[in-house]
Design an enzyme around this catalytic site. Sequence first.
Site, PDB file in Angstrom:
ATOM      1  N   HIS A  72       0.838  -1.206   0.000  1.00 17.66           N
ATOM      2  CA  HIS A  72       0.000   0.000   0.000  1.00 17.66           C
ATOM      3  C   HIS A  72       0.869   1.252   0.000  1.00 17.66           C
ATOM      4  CE1 HIS A  72      -4.033  -1.773   1.593  1.00 17.66           C
ATOM      5  NE2 HIS A  72      -3.536  -2.441   0.586  1.00 17.66           N
ATOM      6  N   TYR A 201      -8.948   5.224   7.835  1.00 17.47           N
ATOM      7  CA  TYR A 201      -9.090   5.602   9.241  1.00 17.47           C
ATOM      8  C   TYR A 201     -10.154   6.702   9.277  1.00 17.47           C
ATOM      9  CZ  TYR A 201      -4.795   3.058  10.409  1.00 17.47           C
ATOM     10  OH  TYR A 201      -3.851   2.076  10.608  1.00 17.47           O
ATOM     11  N   PRO A 293      -3.923  -0.147  19.409  1.00 20.52           N
ATOM     12  CA  PRO A 293      -3.709  -0.616  18.032  1.00 20.52           C
ATOM     13  C   PRO A 293      -3.776   0.453  16.938  1.00 20.52           C
ATOM     14  CG  PRO A 293      -5.814  -1.411  18.881  1.00 20.52           C
ATOM     15  CD  PRO A 293      -5.102  -0.768  20.021  1.00 20.52           C
ATOM     16  N   LYS A 297       1.278  -0.435  15.480  1.00 18.59           N
ATOM     17  CA  LYS A 297       2.700  -0.464  15.838  1.00 18.59           C
ATOM     18  C   LYS A 297       3.150  -1.720  16.594  1.00 18.59           C
ATOM     19  CE  LYS A 297       4.049   3.050  13.821  1.00 18.59           C
ATOM     20  NZ  LYS A 297       4.286   2.557  12.472  1.00 18.59           N
ATOM     21  N   TYR A 385       4.084   6.413  10.528  1.00 17.16           N
ATOM     22  CA  TYR A 385       3.253   5.266  10.154  1.00 17.16           C
ATOM     23  C   TYR A 385       4.085   4.209   9.433  1.00 17.16           C
ATOM     24  CZ  TYR A 385      -0.997   2.775   8.821  1.00 17.16           C
ATOM     25  OH  TYR A 385      -1.982   1.815   8.702  1.00 17.16           O
TER      26      TYR A 385
HETATM   27  P1  FAD Z   1       2.445 -12.403  21.231  1.00 16.45           P
HETATM   28  O1  FAD Z   1       2.008 -12.411  19.822  1.00 16.45           O
HETATM   29  O2  FAD Z   1       1.426 -12.188  22.295  1.00 16.45           O
HETATM   30  O3  FAD Z   1       3.189 -13.791  21.491  1.00 16.45           O
HETATM   31  C1  FAD Z   1       3.560 -14.215  22.804  1.00 16.45           C
HETATM   32  C2  FAD Z   1       3.638 -15.729  22.801  1.00 16.45           C
HETATM   33  O4  FAD Z   1       4.083 -16.167  24.071  1.00 16.45           O
HETATM   34  C3  FAD Z   1       2.272 -16.383  22.573  1.00 16.45           C
HETATM   35  O5  FAD Z   1       2.378 -17.343  21.546  1.00 16.45           O
HETATM   36  C4  FAD Z   1       1.924 -16.990  23.912  1.00 16.45           C
HETATM   37  O6  FAD Z   1       1.137 -18.164  23.795  1.00 16.45           O
HETATM   38  C5  FAD Z   1       3.307 -17.285  24.474  1.00 16.45           C
HETATM   39  N1  FAD Z   1       3.360 -17.339  25.945  1.00 16.45           N
HETATM   40  C6  FAD Z   1       2.727 -16.562  26.857  1.00 16.45           C
HETATM   41  N2  FAD Z   1       3.031 -16.932  28.115  1.00 16.45           N
HETATM   42  C7  FAD Z   1       3.891 -17.973  27.984  1.00 16.45           C
HETATM   43  C8  FAD Z   1       4.558 -18.820  28.932  1.00 16.45           C
HETATM   44  N3  FAD Z   1       4.394 -18.645  30.254  1.00 16.45           N
HETATM   45  N4  FAD Z   1       5.362 -19.811  28.470  1.00 16.45           N
HETATM   46  C9  FAD Z   1       5.538 -19.997  27.126  1.00 16.45           C
HETATM   47  N5  FAD Z   1       4.918 -19.235  26.188  1.00 16.45           N
HETATM   48  C10 FAD Z   1       4.117 -18.247  26.623  1.00 16.45           C
HETATM   49  N6  FAD Z   1       0.424  -4.729  15.580  1.00 16.45           N
HETATM   50  C11 FAD Z   1       0.905  -4.242  14.386  1.00 16.45           C
HETATM   51  O7  FAD Z   1       2.118  -3.990  14.275  1.00 16.45           O
HETATM   52  N7  FAD Z   1       0.086  -4.021  13.292  1.00 16.45           N
HETATM   53  C12 FAD Z   1      -1.248  -4.244  13.377  1.00 16.45           C
HETATM   54  O8  FAD Z   1      -1.957  -4.077  12.363  1.00 16.45           O
HETATM   55  C13 FAD Z   1      -1.795  -4.685  14.636  1.00 16.45           C
HETATM   56  N8  FAD Z   1      -3.119  -4.890  14.776  1.00 16.45           N
HETATM   57  C14 FAD Z   1      -3.580  -5.444  15.933  1.00 16.45           C
HETATM   58  C15 FAD Z   1      -4.931  -5.662  16.017  1.00 16.45           C
HETATM   59  C16 FAD Z   1      -5.443  -6.228  17.180  1.00 16.45           C
HETATM   60  C17 FAD Z   1      -6.920  -6.446  17.259  1.00 16.45           C
HETATM   61  C18 FAD Z   1      -4.583  -6.596  18.259  1.00 16.45           C
HETATM   62  C19 FAD Z   1      -5.111  -7.255  19.505  1.00 16.45           C
HETATM   63  C20 FAD Z   1      -3.222  -6.370  18.178  1.00 16.45           C
HETATM   64  C21 FAD Z   1      -2.720  -5.780  17.015  1.00 16.45           C
HETATM   65  N9  FAD Z   1      -1.362  -5.526  16.892  1.00 16.45           N
HETATM   66  C22 FAD Z   1      -0.894  -4.965  15.731  1.00 16.45           C
HETATM   67  C23 FAD Z   1      -0.432  -5.886  17.972  1.00 16.45           C
HETATM   68  C24 FAD Z   1       0.314  -7.210  17.687  1.00 16.45           C
HETATM   69  O9  FAD Z   1      -0.582  -8.236  17.395  1.00 16.45           O
HETATM   70  C25 FAD Z   1       1.188  -7.608  18.898  1.00 16.45           C
HETATM   71  O10 FAD Z   1       1.958  -6.490  19.250  1.00 16.45           O
HETATM   72  C26 FAD Z   1       2.103  -8.805  18.584  1.00 16.45           C
HETATM   73  O11 FAD Z   1       1.377  -9.997  18.626  1.00 16.45           O
HETATM   74  C27 FAD Z   1       3.280  -8.904  19.562  1.00 16.45           C
HETATM   75  O12 FAD Z   1       4.015 -10.073  19.333  1.00 16.45           O
HETATM   76  P2  FAD Z   1       4.751 -10.827  20.520  1.00 16.45           P
HETATM   77  O13 FAD Z   1       5.457 -11.996  19.886  1.00 16.45           O
HETATM   78  O14 FAD Z   1       5.524  -9.878  21.321  1.00 16.45           O
HETATM   79  O15 FAD Z   1       3.584 -11.329  21.489  1.00 16.45           O
HETATM   80  C1  DHB Z   2      -4.913  -3.341  11.233  1.00 19.70           C
HETATM   81  C2  DHB Z   2      -4.919  -3.066  12.582  1.00 19.70           C
HETATM   82  C3  DHB Z   2      -4.582  -1.805  13.007  1.00 19.70           C
HETATM   83  O1  DHB Z   2      -4.558  -1.521  14.319  1.00 19.70           O
HETATM   84  C4  DHB Z   2      -4.246  -0.806  12.123  1.00 19.70           C
HETATM   85  O2  DHB Z   2      -3.959   0.437  12.584  1.00 19.70           O
HETATM   86  C5  DHB Z   2      -4.213  -1.092  10.778  1.00 19.70           C
HETATM   87  C6  DHB Z   2      -4.547  -2.370  10.340  1.00 19.70           C
HETATM   88  C7  DHB Z   2      -5.289  -4.699  10.769  1.00 19.70           C
HETATM   89  O3  DHB Z   2      -5.599  -5.546  11.610  1.00 19.70           O
HETATM   90  O4  DHB Z   2      -5.284  -4.923   9.554  1.00 19.70           O
END
Ligand code: FAD
Ligand code: DHB
Length: 392
Positions: A72, A201, A293, A297, A385
């Site tokens: 995009h 947005y 969200p 980021k 962004y």
């Molecule tokens: P997680 O993905 O939470 O992974 C952590 C892992 O650790 C999990 O698999 C869990 O099962 C495991 N775990 C937990 N406790 C233990 C334990 N005690 N022992 C072993 N394993 C364990 N971010 C963006 O950049 N762009 C987006 O568009 C975006 N949209 C989002 C939309 C929504 C609705 C949400 C909820 C979040 C969004 N985010 C977005 C945020 C993004 O999804 C998270 O920041 C990302 O998942 C972080 O990755 P992580 O590996 O740090 O944590």
């Molecule tokens: C998505 C989530 C977001 O929070 C955002 O700012 C843009 C896209 C997504 O899930 O696609």
Amino acid sequence: MRTTVGIIGGGPAGLLLARLLHRAGVDCVVLEARTRAYAEHRQRAGMLEQGTVDALRACGAAGRLDAEGLVHGGIELRFDRERHHIDFPALTGGRTVTIYAQTEIVKDLIALQLADGPPLLFEAEALAVEAPETSAPRVRFRHEGRERTLDCDWVVGCDGSHGVARDAFPAGAVRTYTHDHPYSWLGIMADVAPSCDELIYARGEGGFALHSMRSPTVSRLYLQVPPDTDLGDWPDDRIWDELAARFAVDADWTLERGPVTAKSLTSMRGHVHEPLRHGRLLLAGDAAHIVPPTGAKGLNLAVSDVRLLARAFLALHRTGSEELLDRYSRECLARVWQATRFSHEMTRMLHTHPDGDPFEDRLQLARLRRIASSRDAAAELAANYTGLPLER
Ligand code: FAD
Ligand code: DHB
């Protein structure tokens, strides 16, 4: 079991760190509490900064991303029933973003890890990190009904916002900064072609709405709702009606509707844990920080954290110097606070306040109009962004 770097958590942060370390010749083990199927199907992020795409490419994990990701060149801002395009390449010297679901990144990284990578144990729940202040930290974990120990030189907590790694920091050595926003997001996945070519947005009369997508046939949409929302009060028709009202513009535009395949609620909070290192325990990704969200980021920050960490472990491996590991917390937090600021500002600019403060409403519209009319203001949004450079 013993390893050089014990990684807790097989989300994007843990899996990518393992990939980067493996390619650099640093030995590691990943412990993931859930099953493979659960980890691969947890619906979350979708928008990747250019630096995230580059990092996945550089470690050989972008085959499918390059084939299926949607590149995009901007986003659309909607307010006052008007549409405004923010042109990223023109404002940032050529940067773009890519739509590719987090679920797919996790699948790609798991497949690589299981094919030739270091051990990745599913249903291996870390219970505690022990002796982080010594040169021989340990992770106590439960696997196949038994309690086991992973002896490490270093431990990295990539265990998300409810993980256990943070608990091993002594209370007196930690400060957490938290901000709760007074609204949540109701998210849907729908089997319908997106009604737009780039993300929208919208600050509508009734609140914020976001139109995103997962593929040319799957739409992802979000709606601002009160924090105490019950999904049972939101049948599909009500969601589509509310989305259509918030995206409404004077131009000719229609929101296409289709079968809703998933619904979820996400609370909106900012949370930063300082510092990110205690002895030989380090934190990365959601274990260290949560951003609201808006602005997408979270996943991108998780990726930039582990890129910094991998560099630091590589330097240690090659030269024996801990200098980059010593700098990790400070350097990483500087970037985290920039992303937190940006997510906070985007959130505050686009969501209507539940108390309906008319003065604040006018300020929000003035901010949006400034971005729509000033190249400098739009360039500032575009730079944040698409992602600030890792070095900054
Ligand atoms: P997680 O993905 O939470 O992974 C952590 C892992 O650790 C999990 O698999 C869990 O099962 C495991 N775990 C937990 N406790 C233990 C334990 N005690 N022992 C072993 N394993 C364990 N971010 C963006 O950049 N762009 C987006 O568009 C975006 N949209 C989002 C939309 C929504 C609705 C949400 C909820 C979040 C969004 N985010 C977005 C945020 C993004 O999804 C998270 O920041 C990302 O998942 C972080 O990755 P992580 O590996 O740090 O944590
Ligand atoms: C998505 C989530 C977001 O929070 C955002 O700012 C843009 C896209 C997504 O899930 O696609």
